[in-house]
Scaffold this motif. Sequence first.
Motif, short mmCIF file in Angstrom:
data_model
loop_
_atom_site.label_atom_id
_atom_site.label_comp_id
_atom_site.label_asym_id
_atom_site.label_seq_id
_atom_site.Cartn_x
_atom_site.Cartn_y
_atom_site.Cartn_z
N VAL A 150 0.87 -1.18 0.00
CA VAL A 150 0.00 0.00 0.00
C VAL A 150 0.91 1.23 0.00
O VAL A 150 2.01 1.20 0.54
CB VAL A 150 -0.96 0.04 1.20
N ASN A 206 -0.57 0.26 -5.05
CA ASN A 206 -1.25 -0.65 -4.13
C ASN A 206 -1.41 -1.97 -4.88
O ASN A 206 -2.06 -2.01 -5.93
CB ASN A 206 -2.60 -0.10 -3.71
N ARG A 244 -7.29 -3.32 -6.00
CA ARG A 244 -8.34 -2.33 -6.21
C ARG A 244 -8.74 -1.72 -4.88
O ARG A 244 -9.12 -2.44 -3.96
CB ARG A 244 -9.54 -2.97 -6.92
N THR A 245 -8.66 -0.40 -4.79
CA THR A 245 -8.93 0.29 -3.53
C THR A 245 -10.00 1.36 -3.74
O THR A 245 -9.71 2.56 -3.77
CB THR A 245 -7.65 0.95 -3.00
N ALA A 304 -10.49 4.73 -1.51
CA ALA A 304 -9.44 4.89 -0.50
C ALA A 304 -8.59 6.13 -0.78
O ALA A 304 -8.13 6.79 0.14
CB ALA A 304 -8.57 3.65 -0.47
N LEU A 307 -9.30 5.26 4.14
CA LEU A 307 -9.84 4.07 4.79
C LEU A 307 -10.31 4.47 6.17
O LEU A 307 -9.54 4.88 7.02
CB LEU A 307 -8.78 2.98 4.86
N SER A 335 -8.17 -8.02 4.90
CA SER A 335 -8.46 -6.85 4.08
C SER A 335 -8.36 -7.11 2.59
O SER A 335 -8.96 -6.39 1.80
CB SER A 335 -7.51 -5.70 4.45
N ASN A 353 -9.65 -7.15 -4.31
CA ASN A 353 -10.19 -5.91 -3.76
C ASN A 353 -9.62 -5.65 -2.38
O ASN A 353 -9.24 -6.57 -1.66
CB ASN A 353 -11.72 -5.98 -3.66
N LEU A 354 -9.58 -4.39 -2.00
CA LEU A 354 -9.21 -4.01 -0.64
C LEU A 354 -10.48 -3.70 0.14
O LEU A 354 -11.23 -2.78 -0.20
CB LEU A 354 -8.30 -2.78 -0.65
N PRO A 409 -10.83 -2.83 3.76
CA PRO A 409 -9.90 -2.59 4.88
C PRO A 409 -10.44 -2.99 6.23
O PRO A 409 -11.58 -2.72 6.58
CB PRO A 409 -9.67 -1.08 4.82
#
Length: 394
Positions: free
Chosen positions: A52, A124, A137-138, A141, A146, A171, A182-183, A185
């Motif tokens: 990240v 990331n 994928r965030t 964010a 987050l 996460s 995917n993220l 969190p």
Amino acid sequence: MHTKVRPLFPVAALGATLLVTACGGGGGGEAQGTVRMALTDAPACGYDHVYVTVEKVRLHKSDEAAESEGGWEEIVLATPKRLDLLELTNGTLEELGQTEVPSGSYRQVRLVLAENQAGAPLANAVQPTGGALVPLRTPSAQQSGLKLKTRIDVEPAGLADLVLDFDACRSVVKAGNSGAYNLKPVLSLAQRVQTGIQGYVSTTMTLGSTLVSAQQNGVVVRSSAPDATGRFVLPFLGAGNYDVVITSAGRATAVLTSVPVSTATTTLNGTATAFLPPTSAMRQVSGTARTGTVTPTTVTTADVRATQPLTGGPVIQVAATPVDATDGTYRFDLPAAAPVKASYTLGGTPVFAADVPVAGKYTVQASAPGFTTGVTQAADVSTANAVVDLQFGP
């Protein structure tokens, strides 16, 4: 300044108010305190790297404040920092910086990540074990951060010395067979308090799959993977008693009950008496999270855990995972053999005994956003794999 600190300790689970004591001083105008923040990670499962890129940390006194509202306080990194979360386990922290803030109670923390873009497509990213590095994928964010609801009380002239725990295992979520991740969190926050539990597991175990956790009432408060010498550290634990749970591929679960923590770190053993749970066949519990009975649809936001009630207590968590972000499926590999249990004795060597009546018997529990009631179902893998589908709602 951005500094890596080794060795320190991972963060305690999010829970009670974080009260920051005064450290003298005071000045005119609005009273000020200082917030210092570091980042750590609980162990990740099934990944070689989880990257990240952190830009800043934001704090607000309202837990409902939107990103565009006034009143935000920020710790901004001079240069965004790309971190491998898997280097921040078992006692390692990454310092994110500090800033002066108005004293008072802060109810929201946001960790803001840089965006994956043409110049940095893997800002990331995640690398599954044995696989290639792929973008993580965030969603949202980068813009809003987050989000973590909490409570931090900063007194005038006080220092809030805090750690954000980024649980990579829970996460990072696989998205079907797309090859994407995917993220989702999972963050927690606590003060740096030099108390906890430490010890050794045998290096003859598969250390890459070994997890040691401190639990209370079947809830994981702290977890860590052992290092190459078998040493594990479960730090930043508040005063009280904890159950230390050891899980590893091809091994029965080992539980040391009622380990006390007070004003110092409790040392359980050394290398000569390293814990070595007995071998066990591993069997699979799998299923799909769904809602609706007439026209079922998958629930792709659920979190699932496998617990085991030991004879005479306690209940322990043996495994946990998010469901697949595309098809809502999950899978656990759980020991079929009986767990072994011993009671902590100061200065003594634990004598573990098999809890035969509960061998292979688990409870699968699931929760998901938008559903006020979770799902609880029994799973028995004492003789064969088990399929346990999870039905949310009507």
